[in-house]
Design a protein around this motif. Structure first.
Motif, PDB file in Angstrom:
ATOM      1  N   ASN A  38      23.898  61.269 -13.527  1.00 41.75           N
ATOM      2  CA  ASN A  38      22.789  62.131 -13.950  1.00 41.75           C
ATOM      3  C   ASN A  38      22.903  62.581 -15.400  1.00 41.75           C
ATOM      4  OD1 ASN A  38      21.383  62.117 -11.493  1.00 41.75           O
ATOM      5  ND2 ASN A  38      22.716  63.719 -10.637  1.00 41.75           N
ATOM      6  N   GLN A  39      24.028  62.300 -16.029  1.00 40.65           N
ATOM      7  CA  GLN A  39      24.214  62.733 -17.415  1.00 40.65           C
ATOM      8  C   GLN A  39      24.184  61.531 -18.354  1.00 40.65           C
ATOM      9  OE1 GLN A  39      26.705  65.944 -18.656  1.00 40.65           O
ATOM     10  NE2 GLN A  39      27.282  66.462 -16.548  1.00 40.65           N
ATOM     11  N   LYS A  40      23.013  61.298 -18.917  1.00 40.35           N
ATOM     12  CA  LYS A  40      22.834  60.188 -19.845  1.00 40.35           C
ATOM     13  C   LYS A  40      23.504  60.506 -21.184  1.00 40.35           C
ATOM     14  CE  LYS A  40      19.178  57.786 -22.432  1.00 40.35           C
ATOM     15  NZ  LYS A  40      17.718  57.661 -22.646  1.00 40.35           N
ATOM     16  N   VAL A  41      24.200  59.522 -21.725  1.00 39.88           N
ATOM     17  CA  VAL A  41      24.861  59.657 -23.025  1.00 39.88           C
ATOM     18  C   VAL A  41      24.070  58.924 -24.111  1.00 39.88           C
ATOM     19  CG1 VAL A  41      26.952  59.123 -24.339  1.00 39.88           C
ATOM     20  CG2 VAL A  41      27.137  59.929 -21.981  1.00 39.88           C
ATOM     21  N   GLY A  42      23.550  57.769 -23.776  1.00 37.91           N
ATOM     22  CA  GLY A  42      22.805  56.950 -24.734  1.00 37.91           C
ATOM     23  C   GLY A  42      22.476  55.614 -24.108  1.00 37.91           C
ATOM     24  N   PRO A  43      21.718  54.782 -24.788  1.00 45.97           N
ATOM     25  CA  PRO A  43      21.364  53.476 -24.231  1.00 45.97           C
ATOM     26  C   PRO A  43      22.574  52.549 -24.167  1.00 45.97           C
ATOM     27  CG  PRO A  43      20.608  53.647 -26.489  1.00 45.97           C
ATOM     28  CD  PRO A  43      21.123  55.001 -26.120  1.00 45.97           C
ATOM     29  N   PHE A 416      30.464  42.985 -19.267  1.00 46.76           N
ATOM     30  CA  PHE A 416      29.460  43.681 -20.077  1.00 46.76           C
ATOM     31  C   PHE A 416      28.044  43.220 -19.717  1.00 46.76           C
ATOM     32  CE2 PHE A 416      32.773  44.571 -23.486  1.00 46.76           C
ATOM     33  CZ  PHE A 416      32.722  45.943 -23.324  1.00 46.76           C
ATOM     34  N   GLY A 417      27.900  41.937 -19.404  1.00 45.69           N
ATOM     35  CA  GLY A 417      26.589  41.400 -19.075  1.00 45.69           C
ATOM     36  C   GLY A 417      25.985  41.990 -17.822  1.00 45.69           C
ATOM     37  N   MET A 418      26.819  42.646 -16.992  1.00 46.53           N
ATOM     38  CA  MET A 418      26.326  43.282 -15.770  1.00 46.53           C
ATOM     39  C   MET A 418      26.092  44.781 -15.949  1.00 46.53           C
ATOM     40  SD  MET A 418      28.369  41.373 -12.674  1.00 46.53           S
ATOM     41  CE  MET A 418      29.960  41.069 -13.439  1.00 46.53           C
ATOM     42  N   MET A 419      26.266  45.286 -17.168  1.00 47.25           N
ATOM     43  CA  MET A 419      26.073  46.713 -17.435  1.00 47.25           C
ATOM     44  C   MET A 419      24.726  46.918 -18.114  1.00 47.25           C
ATOM     45  SD  MET A 419      29.963  47.779 -18.578  1.00 47.25           S
ATOM     46  CE  MET A 419      29.714  49.532 -18.206  1.00 47.25           C
ATOM     47  N   ARG A 420      23.795  47.565 -17.413  1.00 48.34           N
ATOM     48  CA  ARG A 420      22.411  47.691 -17.893  1.00 48.34           C
ATOM     49  C   ARG A 420      22.005  49.161 -17.947  1.00 48.34           C
ATOM     50  NH1 ARG A 420      20.385  42.547 -16.094  1.00 48.34           N
ATOM     51  NH2 ARG A 420      22.191  41.163 -16.142  1.00 48.34           N
ATOM     52  N   GLY A 421      20.890  49.415 -18.599  1.00 51.12           N
ATOM     53  CA  GLY A 421      20.281  50.732 -18.570  1.00 51.12           C
ATOM     54  C   GLY A 421      20.854  51.680 -19.605  1.00 51.12           C
ATOM     55  N   ASP A 422      21.310  52.843 -19.146  1.00 51.24           N
ATOM     56  CA  ASP A 422      21.826  53.886 -20.031  1.00 51.24           C
ATOM     57  C   ASP A 422      23.312  54.120 -19.780  1.00 51.24           C
ATOM     58  OD1 ASP A 422      19.341  54.598 -21.276  1.00 51.24           O
ATOM     59  OD2 ASP A 422      18.777  55.609 -19.413  1.00 51.24           O
ATOM     60  N   ARG A 423      24.028  54.389 -20.859  1.00 48.99           N
ATOM     61  CA  ARG A 423      25.401  54.858 -20.700  1.00 48.99           C
ATOM     62  C   ARG A 423      25.373  56.270 -20.133  1.00 48.99           C
ATOM     63  NH1 ARG A 423      27.483  55.761 -25.544  1.00 48.99           N
ATOM     64  NH2 ARG A 423      25.546  55.247 -26.630  1.00 48.99           N
ATOM     65  N   VAL A 424      26.312  56.555 -19.246  1.00 49.32           N
ATOM     66  CA  VAL A 424      26.376  57.870 -18.620  1.00 49.32           C
ATOM     67  C   VAL A 424      27.765  58.468 -18.823  1.00 49.32           C
ATOM     68  CG1 VAL A 424      24.568  57.423 -16.923  1.00 49.32           C
ATOM     69  CG2 VAL A 424      26.939  56.796 -16.390  1.00 49.32           C
ATOM     70  N   LYS A 425      27.869  59.755 -18.544  1.00 50.07           N
ATOM     71  CA  LYS A 425      29.086  60.501 -18.841  1.00 50.07           C
ATOM     72  C   LYS A 425      30.264  60.045 -17.985  1.00 50.07           C
ATOM     73  CE  LYS A 425      30.965  65.174 -19.221  1.00 50.07           C
ATOM     74  NZ  LYS A 425      30.752  66.616 -18.975  1.00 50.07           N
ATOM     75  N   VAL A 426      31.414  59.914 -18.658  1.00 52.82           N
ATOM     76  CA  VAL A 426      32.664  59.552 -17.998  1.00 52.82           C
ATOM     77  C   VAL A 426      33.725  60.584 -18.362  1.00 52.82           C
ATOM     78  CG1 VAL A 426      34.527  57.847 -17.856  1.00 52.82           C
ATOM     79  CG2 VAL A 426      32.150  57.081 -17.999  1.00 52.82           C
ATOM     80  N   ASP A 427      34.459  61.072 -17.372  1.00 50.46           N
ATOM     81  CA  ASP A 427      35.621  61.922 -17.596  1.00 50.46           C
ATOM     82  C   ASP A 427      36.828  61.269 -16.955  1.00 50.46           C
ATOM     83  OD1 ASP A 427      34.541  64.237 -18.986  1.00 50.46           O
ATOM     84  OD2 ASP A 427      33.452  64.652 -17.131  1.00 50.46           O
TER      85      ASP A 427
END
Length: 565
Positions: A38-43, A416-427
């Motif tokens: 739920n926490q978008k970081v960027g595209p 990487f080719g399977m990672m789509r959409g928006d980057r989201v928060k990681v801790d």
């Protein structure tokens, strides 16, 4: 209750994947990764879908075409490809650090003769696969060079690097002919591929003019650029051109070159038109790391590479005219010489195994964070790694495949080719802060267990790595991955893995006895071992929007966890 839940999960994980893990994971020793969808970081821009190499004539050879097909297939967007020597004079014979197309010669009266056959073979190979050229305008044809002889070199690993610098590195003796050459090339490209296709390409002038590759002054380079850009824009006004592809971006000399280039393009007097400024549709620079051999152990260092990237982003952000320009890291690698194998450069032994793949995962995650920090338009990072045709198996070249067999690092790009959409928060309790890695890489006592995550409308993907600068093996460490904000009741979970035992043709090859002439059966086995391996597929119930998954990661391993709903 929560402790018992993790104990039960880890117990079943140990039963199922104990052989791969090589360690009994316990809750007290586990690393924690938490992803919040739920926490978008960027595209999640496909900045990794850019590749390059020195030897253009490998493009249309057997293994070159095979690898390009694989690169095109792994990416959800068109892959951009950059190669040197597209205007070099010669018969098209491929060799290390050498290539030629014979695009420009002159007759006995000094009249230009254009021959696009070899360049067409190169670009046809890209376009047929849906790929795009990052077309390098260079180097100098023999007939135009102010210092044409010697011209053809025969460099080999172990020779002084400067042996490659011959007549192709000099300014043109006639800038009008240089402009006309670019005009004719671009006009031919439009005629062959169509205006819309060529408009989607990027063009750039030369390579590392502040280093060995340019035997002229800075002003002469600006003149070279202006005349090339003028020829390109006359042929196709909507074509996109950029520069400067500087070496050592964070250094004082490189900073001076880049800032003066930007100022020239903004407000300088154009050498070709006498008007103010020069076209600049993208800004390009290079970034390299610095591995060393210490007490017989390879020790990577990503800090110089990240500092170069930081410097390039910062310079672009310093000018309103360049702040929003597309930024392309024209070469972004662990070190400088792709064709220098480990026989002559033992520090390059990292290239065959999983150290290269885990380094790639950890550094690309930081490239995104640096772009966020400077709020720039980061378009792509060219991995200067391809393949070397008809060379020894696993020779330690910086390549993605050897003799048609994929190396572990290529599987990171498949991830990487399977990672789509928006980057989201990681801790993560074992993930180092950005500035720490920029300042001192990852070389403390513990490995880093970190992650990069993305969310698309119906899926999510989490890349997790266990990385350390030192090339040492280590048993699998337990990782507790928790993904929150999952908008479904049930998900399909897949786990892909790169480590000593999975997605690793190099380890399989060594177990075969390191054959330099594999049998047909051995080749098929190696080819299969080079593909990305999925180690787990299952349906999992989502509880309160959360998915919990235990992993076991060997040192230098990379995993990709995908969730689909």
């Amino acid at each position: 209750m929560m402790r018992n839940y993790w104990l039960l999960l880890l117990f079943f994980y140990a039963l199922i994947f104990g052989k791969q893990a090589n360690a009994q994971p316990t809750p007290d020793s586990a690393a924690y990764i938490t992803v919040d969808l739920n926490q978008k970081v960027g595209p999640m821009k496909p900045v990794w879908a850019w590749f390059g190499y020195d030897e253009p004539n490998y493009t249309y050879m057997k293994d070159g075409k095979k690898l390009l097909s694989e690169l095109a297939q792994l990416s959800p967007v068109p892959v951009y490809v950059r190669t040197h020597s597209l205007l070099v004079t010669g018969d098209g014979t491929a060799a290390l650090k050498w290539g030629s197309t014979n695009a420009y010669t002159e007759d006995a009266n000094g009249k230009p003769v254009y021959n696009w056959a070899i360049i067409d073979s190169i670009f046809d190979t890209y376009v047929k696969r849906g790929m795009k050229p990052l077309a390098q305008i260079g180097f100098m044809p023999r007939a135009l060079s102010t210092h044409p002889e010697p011209y053809r070199h025969y460099w080999k690993p172990g020779d002084p690097y400067t042996d490659i610098i011959t007549g192709w590195a000099y300014p043109p003796k006639d800038y009008d002919k240089w402009r006309e050459l670019v005009y004719q090339w671009v006009k031919h490209s439009v005629d062959r591929y169509g205006k819309k296709e060529v408009e989607s390409w990027y063009w750039e002038v030369w390579n590392e003019p502040n280093g060995y590759y340019w035997k002229g002054s800075r002003d002469e380079f600006f003149k070279l650029y202006d005349y090339a850009a003028d020829g390109l824009k006359k042929a196709l006004p909507t074509a996109k051109i950029g520069g400067i592809n500087i070496a050592g971006t964070g250094g004082k000399t490189a900073t001076e070159w880049t800032t003066q280039f930007i100022k020239h393009c903004i407000s300088g007097t154009n050498y070709a038109t006498n008007k103010k400024g020069a076209p600049l549709d993208a800004l390009l620079f290079h970034a390299k790391g610095s591995p060393k051999l210490s007490n017989g152990v390879v020790r990577m260092n990503m800090s110089p590479q990240l500092r170069d990237i930081s410097a390039g982003f910062k310079m672009a952000a310093s000018y309103p005219e360049t702040k929003k320009l597309p930024l392309i890291i024209g070469e972004s690698d662990p070190e400088g010489c792709a064709a220098c194998g480990m026989a002559t450069n033992p520090e390059n032994a990292y290239r065959n195994g999983t150290l290269y793949s885990s380094y790639t995962a950890a550094t690309f995650a930081r490239k995104y964070l640096l772009a966020d920090r400077y709020q720039v338009n980061f378009l792509g990072a060219v991995s200067w790694s391809f393949e070397f045709e008809n060379q020894p198996w696993f020779y330690g070249f910086r390549d993605l495949a050897t003799n048609g067999v994929d190396k572990p690092v290529l599987n990171v790009f498949r991830m990487f080719g399977m990672m789509r959409g928006d980057r989201v928060k990681v801790d993560g309790n074992r993930m180092l802060p950005l500035q720490t890695v920029v300042d001192s890489s990852i070389r403390k006592n513990k490995t880093e267990i970190g992650a990069l995550a993305a969310k698309a409308p119906k899926s999510a993907a989490v890349m997790v790595w266990n990385y350390h600068d030192e090339d040492k093996q280590g048993s699998a460490e337990p990782v507790k991955l928790t993904v929150t904000g999952v908008p479904a009741k049930v998900v399909t979970v897949k786990v892909y893995l790169i480590d000593r035992d999975h997605s690793n043709s190099y380890e399989v090859w060594k177990k075969m006895g390191a054959p330099q002439s594999p049998t047909t059966v051995q080749f098929a086995t190696l080819e299969k071992a080079g593909k990305l391996q999925c180690i787990q597929v299952k349906k999992q119930t989502v509880r309160a929007g959360e998915v919990k998954l235990p992993l076991g990661l060997q040192r230098q391993a990379v995993a990709l966890v995908t969730l689909n709903w």
